[in-house]
Design a protein around this motif. Structure first.
Motif, PDB file in Angstrom:
ATOM      1  N   LEU A  42       0.684  -1.396  -0.273  1.00  0.00           N
ATOM      2  CA  LEU A  42      -0.271  -0.410  -0.388  1.00  0.00           C
ATOM      3  C   LEU A  42       0.776   1.122  -0.182  1.00  0.00           C
ATOM      4  O   LEU A  42       0.458   2.323  -0.653  1.00  0.00           O
ATOM      5  CB  LEU A  42      -0.726   0.247   0.952  1.00  0.00           C
ATOM      6  CG  LEU A  42      -2.234  -1.013   0.731  1.00  0.00           C
ATOM      7  CD1 LEU A  42      -2.950  -1.192   2.519  1.00  0.00           C
ATOM      8  CD2 LEU A  42      -3.120  -0.283   0.586  1.00  0.00           C
ATOM      9  N   ASP A  77       2.353   1.716  -3.629  1.00  0.00           N
ATOM     10  CA  ASP A  77       1.570   2.196  -4.088  1.00  0.00           C
ATOM     11  C   ASP A  77       1.167   4.036  -4.011  1.00  0.00           C
ATOM     12  O   ASP A  77       0.500   4.341  -5.140  1.00  0.00           O
ATOM     13  CB  ASP A  77      -0.183   1.403  -4.091  1.00  0.00           C
ATOM     14  CG  ASP A  77      -0.485  -0.445  -4.773  1.00  0.00           C
ATOM     15  OD1 ASP A  77       0.784   0.052  -5.526  1.00  0.00           O
ATOM     16  OD2 ASP A  77      -1.401  -0.935  -3.900  1.00  0.00           O
ATOM     17  N   ARG A 126       3.110   5.785  -5.933  1.00  0.00           N
ATOM     18  CA  ARG A 126       2.368   6.415  -7.491  1.00  0.00           C
ATOM     19  C   ARG A 126       2.001   7.508  -7.824  1.00  0.00           C
ATOM     20  O   ARG A 126       1.561   8.565  -8.794  1.00  0.00           O
ATOM     21  CB  ARG A 126       2.090   5.764  -8.216  1.00  0.00           C
ATOM     22  CG  ARG A 126       3.202   3.411  -8.124  1.00  0.00           C
ATOM     23  CD  ARG A 126       1.662   2.948  -8.671  1.00  0.00           C
ATOM     24  NE  ARG A 126       2.179   1.891  -8.593  1.00  0.00           N
ATOM     25  CZ  ARG A 126       2.849   0.972  -9.774  1.00  0.00           C
ATOM     26  NH1 ARG A 126       2.925   1.355 -10.760  1.00  0.00           N
ATOM     27  NH2 ARG A 126       3.741  -0.515  -9.391  1.00  0.00           N
ATOM     28  N   TYR A 127       1.715   8.149  -6.702  1.00  0.00           N
ATOM     29  CA  TYR A 127       0.064   9.593  -6.748  1.00  0.00           C
ATOM     30  C   TYR A 127       1.424  10.542  -7.013  1.00  0.00           C
ATOM     31  O   TYR A 127       2.403  11.146  -6.263  1.00  0.00           O
ATOM     32  CB  TYR A 127      -0.232   9.512  -5.384  1.00  0.00           C
ATOM     33  CG  TYR A 127      -1.579  10.841  -5.523  1.00  0.00           C
ATOM     34  CD1 TYR A 127      -2.588  10.562  -6.318  1.00  0.00           C
ATOM     35  CD2 TYR A 127      -0.589  11.640  -4.445  1.00  0.00           C
ATOM     36  CE1 TYR A 127      -3.614  11.619  -5.860  1.00  0.00           C
ATOM     37  CE2 TYR A 127      -1.870  13.220  -4.301  1.00  0.00           C
ATOM     38  CZ  TYR A 127      -3.001  12.952  -5.458  1.00  0.00           C
ATOM     39  OH  TYR A 127      -3.778  14.145  -5.226  1.00  0.00           O
TER      40      TYR A 127
END
Length: 187
Positions: free
Chosen positions: A174, A177, A180-181
């Motif tokens: 998480l 992930d 990546r934002y």
């Protein structure tokens, strides 16, 4: 540089200690470590006079392995995959150190330079992975490697009363992930 036979004994002792620490914690008996390494306790004490010397030796060996892993992954995987695989390896590194954290904070002289050794080796190795992933447009840039290492370490500690090691992998996934934002497209 130690003689070849002495180096084999050191390598065997460090490997055995790593396994014993992972299975039983850092307070495991030295006889168990020596037996697993296939040497006598006198050989163990000749190379590692204090338990703290052995713990520091295992920790340094693990730091070297985690650092080298970053370069190997960067050569053989796409940037984000290399970063994710390295984070998983580091998660395993943290998760298998039963009692090591408290030992390292004990004030023993053998541990005095380990934090600096870790940060000066693993930090740049992770920094290269982060830079490559950012350049590829897979993650946003400007991520401090030492802060990310700390975040991964914190997520790798099981909750009190739990031995769920799969949780760490999910939480680190998480976190990655989230990197990546805001990623900029590759140039």
């Amino acid at each position: 540089m130690p003689r070849a036979d002495a180096q084999r004994n050191i390598d065997a002792l460090l490997a055995a200690a790593k396994e014993e620490f992972a299975e039983h914690g850092v307070e495991v008996g030295v006889r168990s470590i020596a037996a697993r390494a296939g040497v006598g306790t006198a050989t163990l004490y000749r190379h590692f006079p204090l338990r703290s010397d052995l713990i520091a030796g295992v920790f340094r060996r693990e730091i070297d392995d985690v650092t080298a892993q970053a370069a190997r992954l960067a050569e053989s995987h796409e940037p984000f995959e290399a970063l994710a695989l390295w984070a998983q390896r580091y998660t395993e590194f943290v998760a298998t150190k039963h009692g090591l954290g408290s030992a390292l904070r004990s004030g023993e002289p053998a541990y005095s330079g380990l934090r600096d050794y870790f940060e000066s080796n693993a930090g740049p190795a992770l920094g290269h992975l982060l830079d490559a992933a950012a350049k590829a447009g897979a993650i946003r840039g400007g991520i401090d490697p030492i802060e990310l290492i700390g975040a991964i370490a914190n997520l790798s500690v099981p909750p009190p009363g739990s031995a769920d090691t799969s949780r760490a992998s999910r939480m680190v996934g998480l976190l990655l992930d989230g990197l990546r934002y805001g990623a900029a497209p590759a140039a």
